[in-house]
Design an enzyme around this catalytic site. Structure first.
Site, mmCIF file in Angstrom:
data_model
loop_
_atom_site.group_PDB
_atom_site.id
_atom_site.type_symbol
_atom_site.label_atom_id
_atom_site.label_comp_id
_atom_site.label_asym_id
_atom_site.label_seq_id
_atom_site.Cartn_x
_atom_site.Cartn_y
_atom_site.Cartn_z
ATOM 1 N N GLU A 139 1.814 75.168 56.135
ATOM 2 C CA GLU A 139 2.683 76.294 56.495
ATOM 3 C C GLU A 139 3.132 76.165 57.942
ATOM 4 O O GLU A 139 2.313 76.263 58.860
ATOM 5 C CB GLU A 139 1.953 77.626 56.307
ATOM 6 C CG GLU A 139 2.783 78.831 56.733
ATOM 7 C CD GLU A 139 1.998 80.133 56.808
ATOM 8 O OE1 GLU A 139 2.455 81.053 57.515
ATOM 9 O OE2 GLU A 139 0.930 80.228 56.168
ATOM 10 N N ARG A 177 8.062 80.343 64.432
ATOM 11 C CA ARG A 177 7.823 81.047 65.691
ATOM 12 C C ARG A 177 8.266 80.247 66.903
ATOM 13 O O ARG A 177 8.116 80.698 68.035
ATOM 14 C CB ARG A 177 6.327 81.373 65.841
ATOM 15 C CG ARG A 177 5.781 82.264 64.739
ATOM 16 C CD ARG A 177 4.326 82.588 64.964
ATOM 17 N NE ARG A 177 3.698 83.135 63.767
ATOM 18 C CZ ARG A 177 2.416 83.411 63.658
ATOM 19 N NH1 ARG A 177 1.619 83.186 64.683
ATOM 20 N NH2 ARG A 177 1.922 83.905 62.531
ATOM 21 N N THR A 186 6.114 83.046 58.427
ATOM 22 C CA THR A 186 6.759 84.083 59.239
ATOM 23 C C THR A 186 8.198 84.323 58.794
ATOM 24 O O THR A 186 9.103 84.500 59.607
ATOM 25 C CB THR A 186 6.715 83.735 60.747
ATOM 26 O OG1 THR A 186 5.479 83.079 61.056
ATOM 27 C CG2 THR A 186 6.777 85.016 61.587
ATOM 28 N N LYS A 216 -0.553 87.019 50.076
ATOM 29 C CA LYS A 216 -1.226 86.747 51.351
ATOM 30 C C LYS A 216 -1.868 88.051 51.825
ATOM 31 O O LYS A 216 -1.211 89.095 51.861
ATOM 32 C CB LYS A 216 -0.185 86.260 52.363
ATOM 33 C CG LYS A 216 -0.677 86.147 53.806
ATOM 34 C CD LYS A 216 0.473 85.670 54.674
ATOM 35 C CE LYS A 216 0.121 85.695 56.143
ATOM 36 N NZ LYS A 216 1.207 85.166 56.993
#
Length: 211
Positions: free
Chosen positions: A45, A49, A72, A132
């Site tokens: 993953e 960011r 994200t 998640k």
């Protein structure tokens, strides 16, 4: 209702830990992915960011044996950019109707975030049964996730946020946990130093965690 989490669940079942990666330099992406895959952690993953994130996804998508995803995800634009870069799945800290619709339109398997029973129930209503659990430790940790699982046994989770080598076994021992997300397998200092053999060993240790 047919589960919309079939592919996401398959990816989560690849290894007990999904590395959560913050990549500052796209030139380090391929060797980082190669080290993690060699250590037994194929699902990766890359969090959106940093400015290098999409280029990192492009580089990792070419690594044999790896399954790279984008973390994200917040907006539909994030989804489209991630898919265009080669992401094979998406991860979001929470879930909105717009984000879910964008993932479904792009054909991007989504691991949507939930921290409460109500959020999990709402996602289950929409066909998502692999979620998640975020932020895991701040939301009560393994005891909270175990408690949520009692009335919702049909929902599985990938806890992320504060998961470490010290508590990973607590999460992985739960019947409603398929895998956990962790950043400790790619410490920033080791990535910057290019210590790929050290990262491969951290991955190997994480891949050996029982579940």
């Amino acid at each position: 209702m047919t589960s919309k989490s079939v592919r996401t669940r398959e990816i989560c079942e690849l290894a007990p830990i999904v590395p959560v990666l913050v990549v500052d330099d796209a030139n380090q992406a391929a060797p980082l992915a190669e080290a993690l895959v060699a250590g037994g952690l194929p699902a990766l993953e890359v969090t959106l960011r940093t400015p290098a994130a999409l280029d990192a996804i492009r580089a990792m998508a070419r690594v044999p044996g790896g399954v790279v995803g984008a973390g994200t995800l917040i907006t539909p634009d994030d989804v489209r950019a991630a898919k265009s870069a080669g992401a094979q799945f998406g991860v979001s800290p929470g879930a909105t109707d717009a984000l879910i619709a964008a993932c479904e339109a792009e054909g991007l398997p989504l691991l949507p975030g939930a921290a409460t029973a109500s959020e999990a129930m709402r996602l289950l209503e929409q066909g998502y049964d692999m979620l998640k659990f975020f932020p895991a430790e701040a939301s009560g940790g393994a005891p909270a996730l175990k408690a949520i699982g009692a009335p919702l046994p049909q929902v599985s989770f990938c806890p992320t946020g504060g998961v470490s080598p010290d508590n990973a076994r607590d999460y992985l021992g739960l019947s409603n946990v398929v895998c956990a997300g962790g950043s400790w397998v790619a410490p920033k200092a080791m990535v910057q130093a290019g210590d790929w053999s050290g990262i491969e060993q951290l991955a190997r240790d994480a891949a050996a965690l029982p579940r």
